[in-house]
Design a protein around this motif. Structure first.
Motif, PDB file in Angstrom:
ATOM      1  N   VAL A  38       0.850  -1.196   0.000  1.00 27.74           N
ATOM      2  CA  VAL A  38       0.000   0.000   0.000  1.00 27.74           C
ATOM      3  C   VAL A  38       0.883   1.243   0.000  1.00 27.74           C
ATOM      4  O   VAL A  38       1.748   1.396   0.865  1.00 27.74           O
ATOM      5  CB  VAL A  38      -0.928   0.031   1.238  1.00 27.74           C
ATOM      6  N   VAL A  39       0.665   2.123  -0.977  1.00 22.36           N
ATOM      7  CA  VAL A  39       1.407   3.384  -1.048  1.00 22.36           C
ATOM      8  C   VAL A  39       0.421   4.508  -0.738  1.00 22.36           C
ATOM      9  O   VAL A  39      -0.607   4.640  -1.404  1.00 22.36           O
ATOM     10  CB  VAL A  39       2.028   3.589  -2.453  1.00 22.36           C
ATOM     11  N   VAL A  40       0.731   5.302   0.299  1.00 22.31           N
ATOM     12  CA  VAL A  40      -0.222   6.314   0.777  1.00 22.31           C
ATOM     13  C   VAL A  40       0.199   7.713   0.318  1.00 22.31           C
ATOM     14  O   VAL A  40       1.379   8.074   0.395  1.00 22.31           O
ATOM     15  CB  VAL A  40      -0.305   6.284   2.329  1.00 22.31           C
ATOM     16  N   GLY A  41      -0.758   8.508  -0.150  1.00 13.43           N
ATOM     17  CA  GLY A  41      -0.486   9.871  -0.622  1.00 13.43           C
ATOM     18  C   GLY A  41      -0.630  10.910   0.490  1.00 13.43           C
ATOM     19  O   GLY A  41      -0.979  10.597   1.627  1.00 13.43           O
ATOM     20  N   GLY A  42      -0.353  12.155   0.132  1.00 16.23           N
ATOM     21  CA  GLY A  42      -0.334  13.234   1.132  1.00 16.23           C
ATOM     22  C   GLY A  42      -1.562  14.127   1.136  1.00 16.23           C
ATOM     23  O   GLY A  42      -1.771  14.884   2.093  1.00 16.23           O
ATOM     24  N   LEU A  66       8.878  18.296   1.090  1.00 17.27           N
ATOM     25  CA  LEU A  66       7.796  18.564   2.062  1.00 17.27           C
ATOM     26  C   LEU A  66       6.654  17.578   1.830  1.00 17.27           C
ATOM     27  O   LEU A  66       6.106  16.991   2.766  1.00 17.27           O
ATOM     28  CB  LEU A  66       7.224  19.974   1.846  1.00 17.27           C
ATOM     29  N   GLY A  67       6.295  17.426   0.541  1.00 22.81           N
ATOM     30  CA  GLY A  67       5.203  16.513   0.173  1.00 22.81           C
ATOM     31  C   GLY A  67       5.499  15.085   0.617  1.00 22.81           C
ATOM     32  O   GLY A  67       4.647  14.403   1.189  1.00 22.81           O
ATOM     33  N   ILE A  68       6.748  14.643   0.400  1.00 26.57           N
ATOM     34  CA  ILE A  68       7.134  13.265   0.769  1.00 26.57           C
ATOM     35  C   ILE A  68       6.959  13.058   2.273  1.00 26.57           C
ATOM     36  O   ILE A  68       6.432  12.038   2.716  1.00 26.57           O
ATOM     37  CB  ILE A  68       8.587  12.970   0.330  1.00 26.57           C
ATOM     38  N   ASP A  69       7.388  14.054   3.064  1.00 28.22           N
ATOM     39  CA  ASP A  69       7.259  13.912   4.523  1.00 28.22           C
ATOM     40  C   ASP A  69       5.797  13.753   4.932  1.00 28.22           C
ATOM     41  O   ASP A  69       5.483  12.983   5.841  1.00 28.22           O
ATOM     42  CB  ASP A  69       7.899  15.101   5.247  1.00 28.22           C
ATOM     43  N   VAL A  70       4.902  14.468   4.269  1.00 28.74           N
ATOM     44  CA  VAL A  70       3.474  14.340   4.626  1.00 28.74           C
ATOM     45  C   VAL A  70       2.953  12.954   4.219  1.00 28.74           C
ATOM     46  O   VAL A  70       2.208  12.320   4.975  1.00 28.74           O
ATOM     47  CB  VAL A  70       2.620  15.467   3.992  1.00 28.74           C
ATOM     48  N   THR A  71       3.363  12.458   3.056  1.00 31.67           N
ATOM     49  CA  THR A  71       2.903  11.110   2.664  1.00 31.67           C
ATOM     50  C   THR A  71       3.372  10.085   3.698  1.00 31.67           C
ATOM     51  O   THR A  71       2.653   9.154   4.024  1.00 31.67           O
ATOM     52  CB  THR A  71       3.418  10.685   1.262  1.00 31.67           C
ATOM     53  N   ARG A  72       4.571  10.303   4.235  1.00 26.01           N
ATOM     54  CA  ARG A  72       5.111   9.343   5.227  1.00 26.01           C
ATOM     55  C   ARG A  72       4.387   9.435   6.558  1.00 26.01           C
ATOM     56  O   ARG A  72       4.286   8.444   7.277  1.00 26.01           O
ATOM     57  CB  ARG A  72       6.615   9.569   5.409  1.00 26.01           C
ATOM     58  N   LEU A  73       3.894  10.623   6.855  1.00 29.54           N
ATOM     59  CA  LEU A  73       3.102  10.791   8.089  1.00 29.54           C
ATOM     60  C   LEU A  73       1.808   9.975   7.959  1.00 29.54           C
ATOM     61  O   LEU A  73       1.431   9.220   8.865  1.00 29.54           O
ATOM     62  CB  LEU A  73       2.786  12.279   8.228  1.00 29.54           C
ATOM     63  N   ARG A  89       6.861   0.720  10.843  1.00 32.07           N
ATOM     64  CA  ARG A  89       7.181   2.065  10.325  1.00 32.07           C
ATOM     65  C   ARG A  89       7.031   2.045   8.806  1.00 32.07           C
ATOM     66  O   ARG A  89       7.205   0.993   8.183  1.00 32.07           O
ATOM     67  CB  ARG A  89       8.596   2.469  10.729  1.00 32.07           C
ATOM     68  N   PRO A  90       6.717   3.208   8.209  1.00 30.82           N
ATOM     69  CA  PRO A  90       6.596   3.224   6.755  1.00 30.82           C
ATOM     70  C   PRO A  90       7.949   2.984   6.089  1.00 30.82           C
ATOM     71  O   PRO A  90       8.967   3.492   6.563  1.00 30.82           O
ATOM     72  CB  PRO A  90       6.087   4.636   6.446  1.00 30.82           C
ATOM     73  N   LEU A  91       7.979   2.215   5.033  1.00 29.34           N
ATOM     74  CA  LEU A  91       9.223   1.933   4.320  1.00 29.34           C
ATOM     75  C   LEU A  91       9.561   3.148   3.464  1.00 29.34           C
ATOM     76  O   LEU A  91       8.672   3.961   3.158  1.00 29.34           O
ATOM     77  CB  LEU A  91       9.054   0.670   3.488  1.00 29.34           C
ATOM     78  N   THR A  92      10.833   3.294   3.100  1.00 32.11           N
ATOM     79  CA  THR A  92      11.228   4.566   2.488  1.00 32.11           C
ATOM     80  C   THR A  92      11.691   4.454   1.034  1.00 32.11           C
ATOM     81  O   THR A  92      11.995   5.460   0.416  1.00 32.11           O
ATOM     82  CB  THR A  92      12.350   5.232   3.316  1.00 32.11           C
ATOM     83  N   VAL A 108       3.652  -1.086   3.866  1.00 35.69           N
ATOM     84  CA  VAL A 108       3.094   0.261   3.691  1.00 35.69           C
ATOM     85  C   VAL A 108       4.236   1.252   3.486  1.00 35.69           C
ATOM     86  O   VAL A 108       5.236   1.202   4.196  1.00 35.69           O
ATOM     87  CB  VAL A 108       2.276   0.684   4.940  1.00 35.69           C
ATOM     88  N   LEU A 109       4.095   2.118   2.499  1.00 40.20           N
ATOM     89  CA  LEU A 109       5.079   3.191   2.321  1.00 40.20           C
ATOM     90  C   LEU A 109       4.399   4.454   1.813  1.00 40.20           C
ATOM     91  O   LEU A 109       3.231   4.410   1.387  1.00 40.20           O
ATOM     92  CB  LEU A 109       6.228   2.770   1.400  1.00 40.20           C
ATOM     93  N   GLY A 110       5.149   5.575   1.919  1.00 38.54           N
ATOM     94  CA  GLY A 110       4.672   6.830   1.349  1.00 38.54           C
ATOM     95  C   GLY A 110       5.519   7.139   0.136  1.00 38.54           C
ATOM     96  O   GLY A 110       5.826   6.247  -0.658  1.00 38.54           O
TER      97      GLY A 110
END
Ligand code: UTP
Length: 227
Positions: A38-42, A66-73, A89-92, A108-110
């Motif tokens: 699952v890849v989650v957006g921001g 900035l966008g990447i950090d929000v997707t990871r949140l 934890r989300p994978l990077t 799960v990752l962003g």
């Protein structure tokens, strides 16, 4: 199976806790049948940060970060809800997600790196994992001939080819940070090249989302390789 879960589906400000409980149950059930990434957006939060950063003169790469950090949140919230079924934890990176998916049936990752959206991350991952299909969970619930948010006459396109869809993505995006379009340029290119079909479904309808993930009939659109 790979799921690209739009940030605008993940958090809307309305009944999010109820939706996330149902989503987690649905994803756990799917992962019992197929390995799932699952890849989650921001979503809106990422766009708000990007808009503010742009007004303050940040570069495009800084805005992407900035966008990447929000997707990871968002990904962290989902990973915590799915624990212990997935790494906590989300994978990077795509590589890390591929490696971990040999140990876990759910990962799960962003976002990963600057210059694209989480749709492209999902497409790169789908190619690497030799996924059967990429499911894009959106607010709109499918691909329309015109923007359904602004044009009430917009019609749902149930089935498209990659050249048709690619032309729509190119007309709707220019590669800048924080864009809002159903899919991104790199993502569509990668899927077309790997001949991996794309299913677009209403992400807030967990039953339809499950159907799309399990390869059953669902309400939405399919982009398939020709022939
Ligand atoms: P999203 O994937 O959330 O973009 O990434 P989106 O198209 O707005 O998707 P929704 O609304 O969540 O469905 C937000 C931004 O973060 C940066 C890009 O600037 C993107 O527009 N980003 C994201 C990257 O640079 N790289 C990534 O891998 C992911």
């Amino acid at each position: 199976m790979v799921l690209s879960l739009g940030g605008s589906v993940f958090l809307t400000g309305e009944k999010d806790a109820e939706f996330l409980r149902q989503l987690v149950e649905g994803l756990r059930a799917v992962a019992k049948q197929h390995p799932l990434a699952v890849v989650v957006g921001g979503g809106k939060t990422a766009r708000e940060y990007i808009r503010l950063g742009r007004e303050l003169g940040l570069t495009e790469i800084e805005l992407d970060e900035l966008g990447i950090d929000v997707t990871r949140l968002n990904a962290r919230l989902l990973a915590s809800l799915l624990t212990p079924a997935c790494p906590a934890r989300p994978l990077t990176s795509v590589r890390e997600a591929v490696e971990e998916s040999s140990r876990w049936s759910l990962v799960v990752l962003g976002g990963t790196e600057a210059g694209h959206t989480t749709d492209a991350v999902a497409a790169l991952l789908a190619e690497r994992m030799r996924a059967e299909r990429l499911v894009n969970a959106t607010r709109s619930g499918g691909i329309y001939d015109r923007d359904p948010a602004t044009d009430p006459a917009a019609t749902l396109l149930k089935s498209l080819t990659f050249p048709q869809f690619r032309a729509m993505v190119e007309a709707g995006t220019d590669g800048r940070a924080g864009q809002e379009f159903i899919f991104d340029r790199l993502g569509v290119e990668r899927l077309a090249r790997a001949r991996i079909p794309l299913a677009v479904v209403q992400g807030r309808d967990v039953e339809q989302l499950r159907n799309a993930l399990l390869g059953k009939v669902f309400r939405g659109s399919i982009v398939a390789p020709a022939g």
